[in-house]
Design a protein around this motif. Structure first.
Motif, PDB file in Angstrom:
ATOM      1  N   VAL A  76       0.834  -1.201   0.000  1.00 34.31           N
ATOM      2  CA  VAL A  76       0.000   0.000   0.000  1.00 34.31           C
ATOM      3  C   VAL A  76       0.872   1.257   0.000  1.00 34.31           C
ATOM      4  O   VAL A  76       0.618   2.202  -0.768  1.00 34.31           O
ATOM      5  N   SER A 129       3.822   1.576  -1.149  1.00 34.91           N
ATOM      6  CA  SER A 129       4.524   1.709  -2.435  1.00 34.91           C
ATOM      7  C   SER A 129       3.613   2.253  -3.532  1.00 34.91           C
ATOM      8  O   SER A 129       4.090   2.711  -4.562  1.00 34.91           O
ATOM      9  N   ARG A 130       2.311   2.210  -3.319  1.00 33.66           N
ATOM     10  CA  ARG A 130       1.345   2.696  -4.308  1.00 33.66           C
ATOM     11  C   ARG A 130       0.943   4.149  -4.102  1.00 33.66           C
ATOM     12  O   ARG A 130       0.176   4.686  -4.907  1.00 33.66           O
ATOM     13  N   VAL A 131       1.398   4.785  -3.050  1.00 31.88           N
ATOM     14  CA  VAL A 131       1.022   6.173  -2.787  1.00 31.88           C
ATOM     15  C   VAL A 131       1.682   7.058  -3.838  1.00 31.88           C
ATOM     16  O   VAL A 131       2.896   7.103  -3.958  1.00 31.88           O
ATOM     17  N   ASP A 132       0.857   7.744  -4.625  1.00 30.26           N
ATOM     18  CA  ASP A 132       1.387   8.602  -5.681  1.00 30.26           C
ATOM     19  C   ASP A 132       1.305  10.079  -5.335  1.00 30.26           C
ATOM     20  O   ASP A 132       2.280  10.807  -5.423  1.00 30.26           O
ATOM     21  N   LEU A 177      -3.060   8.868   1.294  1.00 34.55           N
ATOM     22  CA  LEU A 177      -3.312   7.433   1.462  1.00 34.55           C
ATOM     23  C   LEU A 177      -4.729   7.048   1.065  1.00 34.55           C
ATOM     24  O   LEU A 177      -4.968   5.951   0.568  1.00 34.55           O
ATOM     25  N   SER A 223      -6.503   7.919  -1.356  1.00 35.21           N
ATOM     26  CA  SER A 223      -6.701   7.716  -2.793  1.00 35.21           C
ATOM     27  C   SER A 223      -5.864   6.556  -3.323  1.00 35.21           C
ATOM     28  O   SER A 223      -5.835   6.296  -4.522  1.00 35.21           O
ATOM     29  N   THR A 224      -5.204   5.845  -2.416  1.00 38.16           N
ATOM     30  CA  THR A 224      -4.359   4.705  -2.790  1.00 38.16           C
ATOM     31  C   THR A 224      -5.223   3.455  -2.932  1.00 38.16           C
ATOM     32  O   THR A 224      -6.029   3.157  -2.046  1.00 38.16           O
ATOM     33  N   TYR A 281      -6.181  -0.058  -2.287  1.00 36.27           N
ATOM     34  CA  TYR A 281      -5.780  -0.944  -1.192  1.00 36.27           C
ATOM     35  C   TYR A 281      -6.582  -2.239  -1.130  1.00 36.27           C
ATOM     36  O   TYR A 281      -6.133  -3.219  -0.551  1.00 36.27           O
TER      37      TYR A 281
END
Length: 142
Positions: free
Chosen positions: A26, A28-31, A35, A37-38, A40
């Motif tokens: 999770v 590693s997916r934070v753009d 959090l 909008s990540t 999960y």
């Protein structure tokens, strides 16, 4: 080491590792730095399913490696199991109350799902840790 103690160790390790994998995926997916909008949900479901499958596979492997191990529980095993379950179940209640309060306060679904998952993991880890400690030090006399 009894069969029940080995099961507690399996639950402890598998739960902790699965949650660590989930958090890593999770994060590693934070753009955009948020959090909420990540994505999960898939990671949460896959790590839960993976943890269940891993526990089953490891327990089967444990049984194959030592088929003569006593799988019969005695009074001590039942008492330790009950104590560990009581310790761990407190976190299920904490998670349920926390999620309810978060829903009433209209928090984002991300936080509600993650507090529930965290409390399930804490229930498994702390309940198993309690069992392992009691197996090592003995059942407390009240």
């Amino acid at each position: 080491m009894t069969h029940q103690e080995k099961r507690a160790w399996i639950m402890l390790v598998v739960s902790a590792v699965a949650y660590a994998v989930y958090v890593t995926v999770v994060l590693s997916r934070v753009d955009d730095g948020r959090l909420t909008s990540t994505p999960y949900a898939a990671a949460l479901l896959w790590t839960i399913g993976g943890a269940i499958a891993a526990s089953i596979v490891v327990e089967i492997a444990m049984g194959v490696a030592n088929p003569r191990a006593s799988r019969v529980s005695d009074d001590r095993d039942r008492e330790i199991g009950r104590l560990g379950d009581h310790v761990g179940q407190a976190f299920v209640g904490i998670g349920a109350v926390s999620a309810m309060l978060m829903a009433l306060a209209q928090w984002h679904w991300f936080w509600i799902a993650n507090v529930i998952y965290l409390c399930f993991v804490l229930s498994a880890v702390i309940g198993s840790l309690a069992k392992v400690i009691v197996y090592r030090r003995g059942v407390p006399q009240w």
